[in-house]
Design an enzyme around this catalytic site. Structure first.
Site, PDB file in Angstrom:
ATOM      1  N   ALA A   1       0.783  -1.190   0.078  1.00 22.09           N
ATOM      2  CA  ALA A   1       0.024   0.165  -0.033  1.00 22.09           C
ATOM      3  C   ALA A   1       1.155   1.302   0.048  1.00 22.09           C
ATOM      4  O   ALA A   1       1.938   1.193   0.505  1.00 22.09           O
ATOM      5  CB  ALA A   1      -1.013  -0.045   1.137  1.00 22.09           C
ATOM      6  N   VAL A   2       0.238   2.314  -0.593  1.00 22.02           N
ATOM      7  CA  VAL A   2       0.932   3.820  -0.555  1.00 22.02           C
ATOM      8  C   VAL A   2      -0.208   4.605   0.302  1.00 22.02           C
ATOM      9  O   VAL A   2      -1.320   4.364  -0.001  1.00 22.02           O
ATOM     10  CB  VAL A   2       1.083   4.039  -2.043  1.00 22.02           C
TER      11      VAL A   2
ATOM     12  N   GLU B   1      -2.165 -12.038  -4.424  1.00 18.80           N
ATOM     13  CA  GLU B   1      -3.741 -12.185  -4.357  1.00 18.80           C
ATOM     14  C   GLU B   1      -4.350 -10.512  -4.419  1.00 18.80           C
ATOM     15  O   GLU B   1      -3.836  -9.714  -3.659  1.00 18.80           O
ATOM     16  CB  GLU B   1      -4.552 -12.628  -3.097  1.00 18.80           C
TER      17      GLU B   1
ATOM     18  N   ASN C   1     -11.206  -4.748  -6.583  1.00 23.36           N
ATOM     19  CA  ASN C   1      -9.909  -3.727  -6.653  1.00 23.36           C
ATOM     20  C   ASN C   1      -9.519  -3.508  -7.693  1.00 23.36           C
ATOM     21  O   ASN C   1      -8.310  -3.925  -8.204  1.00 23.36           O
ATOM     22  CB  ASN C   1      -9.107  -4.205  -5.575  1.00 23.36           C
TER      23      ASN C   1
ATOM     24  N   TYR D   1      -1.207  -3.705 -11.432  1.00 25.45           N
ATOM     25  CA  TYR D   1      -0.182  -5.127 -11.481  1.00 25.45           C
ATOM     26  C   TYR D   1      -0.347  -5.429 -12.892  1.00 25.45           C
ATOM     27  O   TYR D   1       0.690  -5.942 -13.529  1.00 25.45           O
ATOM     28  CB  TYR D   1      -1.234  -6.144 -10.777  1.00 25.45           C
TER      29      TYR D   1
END
Ligand SMILES: CC(C)(COP(=O)(O)OP(=O)(O)OC[C@H]1O[C@@H](n2cnc3c(N)ncnc32)[C@H](O)[C@@H]1OP(=O)(O)O)[C@@H](O)C(=O)NCCC(=O)NCCS
Length: 144
Positions: A70-71, A103, A108, A115
């Site tokens: 996460a950012v 995963e 999302n 990705y």
């Protein structure tokens, strides 16, 4: 901007970020164990001039698996995630690790687009992986 391996002091920032973006966290105990007891676990931190900006947790054996990524919300979409994941992929490549899997929640879409831009390919679905939601498993051949 710098990327470095996490220290125990970083756990507070990681847990806080997980709560803001995922509404839940792997938890301080889990992260403490990952950093101090699990020889296969690594956590990478990205920092900018204001400090902590995001993290990636991976477990590395003969292949690698992403545990979390996460950012910080206000710092998303500035290229930090790309730089951080690229750094991890480069390290894995240098070590001869040939695959990174992860995963992602079916809902999302931002992460899935991300990705796919990074060269990950959809592998299969894990039914109800997140209790009420399926996960899509993505894989990247690190050497490619
Ligand atoms: C997924 C995540 C780590 C990406 O990090 P990031 O620093 O925002 O990513 P980048 O700035 O490098 O963006 C790369 C691509 O991601 C997508 N993206 C990132 N943020 C986006 C946003 N707010 N809206 C739409 N697309 C976005 C875009 O496709 C972007 O490419 P572009 O710049 O050509 O539009 C970050 O968005 C995040 O923390 N999301 C919440 C947590 C999460 O979903 N983690 C993944 C769990 S599997």
């Amino acid at each position: 901007m710098q990327i470095r391996r996490a220290k125990l002091d970083d756990i507070i920032d990681i847990v806080k970020l997980e709560h803001t973006v995922f509404q839940e966290s792997l938890g301080e105990t889990f992260l403490y164990d990952e950093l101090s007891l699990n020889p296969f676990a690594r956590i990478y931190i990205i920092e900018d001039e204001d400090g902590f900006a995001g993290f990636i947790g991976v477990r590395v054996d003969d292949q690698a698996e992403m545990m979390n990524f996460a950012v910080i919300k206000e710092k998303q979409h500035r290229g930090y995630g790309t730089r951080l994941l690229q750094h991890v992929l480069n390290e894995l490549r240098l070590e001869g690790i040939n695959q990174l899997s992860l995963e992602v929640r079916k809902s999302n879409m931002i992460a899935q687009t991300f990705y796919e831009k990074m060269g990950f390919v959809k592998s299969h679905i894990r039914k109800d992986y997140y209790k009420t939601e399926d996960a899509i498993v993505y894989i990247k051949e690190v050497t490619s």
